[in-house]
Design an enzyme around this catalytic site. Structure first.
Site, PDB file in Angstrom:
ATOM      1  N   SER A  78      18.071  -5.416   3.986  1.00  0.00           N
ATOM      2  CA  SER A  78      18.506  -4.237   3.956  1.00  0.00           C
ATOM      3  C   SER A  78      20.011  -4.174   4.087  1.00  0.00           C
ATOM      4  O   SER A  78      20.492  -5.362   4.213  1.00  0.00           O
ATOM      5  CB  SER A  78      17.990  -3.665   5.171  1.00  0.00           C
ATOM      6  OG  SER A  78      18.563  -2.268   5.473  1.00  0.00           O
ATOM      7  N   SER A 101       0.962  -1.294   0.105  1.00  0.00           N
ATOM      8  CA  SER A 101       0.095   0.013  -0.012  1.00  0.00           C
ATOM      9  C   SER A 101       0.856   1.280   0.072  1.00  0.00           C
ATOM     10  O   SER A 101       0.081   2.567  -0.188  1.00  0.00           O
ATOM     11  CB  SER A 101      -0.948  -0.176   1.230  1.00  0.00           C
ATOM     12  OG  SER A 101      -0.344  -0.003   2.418  1.00  0.00           O
ATOM     13  N   SER A 102       2.032   1.069   0.041  1.00  0.00           N
ATOM     14  CA  SER A 102       3.214   2.327   0.135  1.00  0.00           C
ATOM     15  C   SER A 102       4.478   1.985  -0.137  1.00  0.00           C
ATOM     16  O   SER A 102       4.715   0.756  -0.279  1.00  0.00           O
ATOM     17  CB  SER A 102       3.052   3.114   1.348  1.00  0.00           C
ATOM     18  OG  SER A 102       3.592   2.422   2.436  1.00  0.00           O
ATOM     19  N   GLY A 103       5.253   2.932  -0.386  1.00  0.00           N
ATOM     20  CA  GLY A 103       6.724   2.734  -0.506  1.00  0.00           C
ATOM     21  C   GLY A 103       7.198   1.811  -1.733  1.00  0.00           C
ATOM     22  O   GLY A 103       6.651   1.766  -2.713  1.00  0.00           O
ATOM     23  N   ILE A 104       8.153   0.851  -1.423  1.00  0.00           N
ATOM     24  CA  ILE A 104       8.568   0.000  -2.236  1.00  0.00           C
ATOM     25  C   ILE A 104       7.790  -1.009  -2.816  1.00  0.00           C
ATOM     26  O   ILE A 104       7.714  -1.193  -3.992  1.00  0.00           O
ATOM     27  CB  ILE A 104       9.611  -0.500  -1.613  1.00  0.00           C
ATOM     28  CG1 ILE A 104      11.203   0.079  -1.537  1.00  0.00           C
ATOM     29  CG2 ILE A 104      10.326  -1.904  -2.467  1.00  0.00           C
ATOM     30  CD1 ILE A 104      12.135  -0.563  -0.858  1.00  0.00           C
ATOM     31  N   TYR A 131      15.662  -3.046  14.623  1.00  0.00           N
ATOM     32  CA  TYR A 131      15.330  -3.114  13.066  1.00  0.00           C
ATOM     33  C   TYR A 131      16.583  -3.791  12.464  1.00  0.00           C
ATOM     34  O   TYR A 131      16.296  -4.790  11.777  1.00  0.00           O
ATOM     35  CB  TYR A 131      15.225  -1.676  12.672  1.00  0.00           C
ATOM     36  CG  TYR A 131      14.927  -1.651  11.036  1.00  0.00           C
ATOM     37  CD1 TYR A 131      13.586  -1.882  10.554  1.00  0.00           C
ATOM     38  CD2 TYR A 131      16.079  -1.607  10.097  1.00  0.00           C
ATOM     39  CE1 TYR A 131      13.396  -2.234   9.163  1.00  0.00           C
ATOM     40  CE2 TYR A 131      15.705  -1.284   8.815  1.00  0.00           C
ATOM     41  CZ  TYR A 131      14.571  -1.810   8.318  1.00  0.00           C
ATOM     42  OH  TYR A 131      14.562  -1.864   6.942  1.00  0.00           O
TER      43      TYR A 131
END
Length: 333
Positions: free
Chosen positions: A145, A19-22, A158
């Site tokens: 990441s 729903s957003s971002g990448i 994270y």
């Protein structure tokens, strides 16, 4: 079984965190290339609007409201793909969120919730996808990441989740290769990406948060994901900055420790109050946006990433990245 991946226009692709971002950038790019899509996130309103937009542009879309931290919800995504499209060919575990704050300040509940989304969401998605893809082949693509290789302060847990994603992904790849499952397993390692990442992160610092440079546009990560969907790749760094950090940490970890101590806290915070008081840790964040509000320079493309996806020149590019890392170390010394 030999790994053979279909062209994108013949694929059904599942994307979590869509729903957003990448995730949204990947959905838009995949729809343009003719792939059928199953899009999942917790944000029903954003998913409904995205499905309508992409369908109006000629896409074939099904959305599923799901929390990736719950295995039953992940199974619901797979069942929807099977019901509507007869199955899927690529599964992208993209959903993720962060926490800004010192490790001892963050509650145990928030740490556990972070692992539910970032790690267990990848585990559930990968295992359910692998069960479906065995015997027919396909791709599992996990979003790690640069922090799968390097840990930084005030995003310590994270970093831990992304280290865990790397370990799980590598072990899964080995086991599937041993079985001859015919499944490509790729770990994508983005550097800092200009998505609504900081707006969605939970913030314990009392200050506005930001991304440490260099920062890249999410379309570059989407390009890497879709390349991996059609071409078996072990891992792909998005941005040469991440590759240099990874190499430096591997060769001289004390240097990256020094950088983290002296620079990284300042590079992730600003001397002003945060704009966003809500977060996307325990409920969905604002959806429908690909780009974030990073106010520094954002790199639209990464020549390193583009080159690394083509085997003929990968060796030369890696050599250049290695030389850059050594130059960086030489300057520090």
């Amino acid at each position: 079984m030999e790994i053979s991946l279909k062209p994108l226009n013949e694929q059904v692709i599942v994307i979590t965190g869509a729903s957003s971002g990448i995730g949204l950038a990947t959905a838009r790019a995949a729809a343009k290339k003719g792939a059928k899509l199953v899009l999942a996130s917790r944000n029903k309103e954003a998913l409904t609007e995205i499905e309508q937009q992409l369908s109006a542009e000629g896409g074939t879309i099904k959305h599923v409201v799901a929390d990736v931290g719950k295995r039953d919800d992940i199974q619901k995504i797979a069942d929807a793909a099977i019901e509507h499209f007869g199955g899927f060919d690529t599964w992208v575990n993209n959903a993720g969120v962060s926490i800004y704050g010192r490790l001892e300040e963050v509650s145990d509940e928030d740490h556990h919730r972070l692992f539910d989304t970032n790690f267990w969401g990848v585990v559930y998605g990968s295992l359910i996808a692998a069960k479906h893809l065995k015997g027919k082949g396909g791709a599992i693509i996990n979003l790690g990441s640069v922090l799968s290789d390097v840990a930084i302060p005030i995003q310590g847990m994270y970093s831990a989740t992304k280290h865990a994603v790397k370990g799980f992904t590598n072990a899964l790849r080995i086991e599937l290769e041993d079985e001859g499952a015919g499944i490509s397993v790729t770990l994508i390692k983005p550097a800092a990406i200009n998505t609504p990442y900081t707006q969605h992160a939970k913030n314990y610092t009392g200050k506005a948060t930001t991304l440490p440079p260099p920062v890249y546009q999410p379309e570059e990560a989407a390009n890497a994901i879709l390349h991996a969907a059609a071409h078996p790749k072990r891992d792909i760094f998005v941005g040469s900055g991440g590759k240099i950090m990874s190499n430096t940490n591997r060769l001289v970890p004390e240097v990256m420790d020094w950088v983290g101590e002296k620079m990284m806290i300042k590079m992730q915070t600003k001397d002003r109050a945060p704009k966003h008081l809500e977060d996307g840790l325990n409920q969905h964040g604002e959806g429908g946006k690909v780009h974030g509000d990073y106010d520094g320079y954002v790199m639209k493309t990464s020549l390193f990433t583009r080159a690394s996806m083509h085997p003929i020149i990968t060796g030369a590019v890696v050599a250049v990245a290695g030389a850059a890392a050594y130059a960086f170390l030489g300057n520090r010394k």
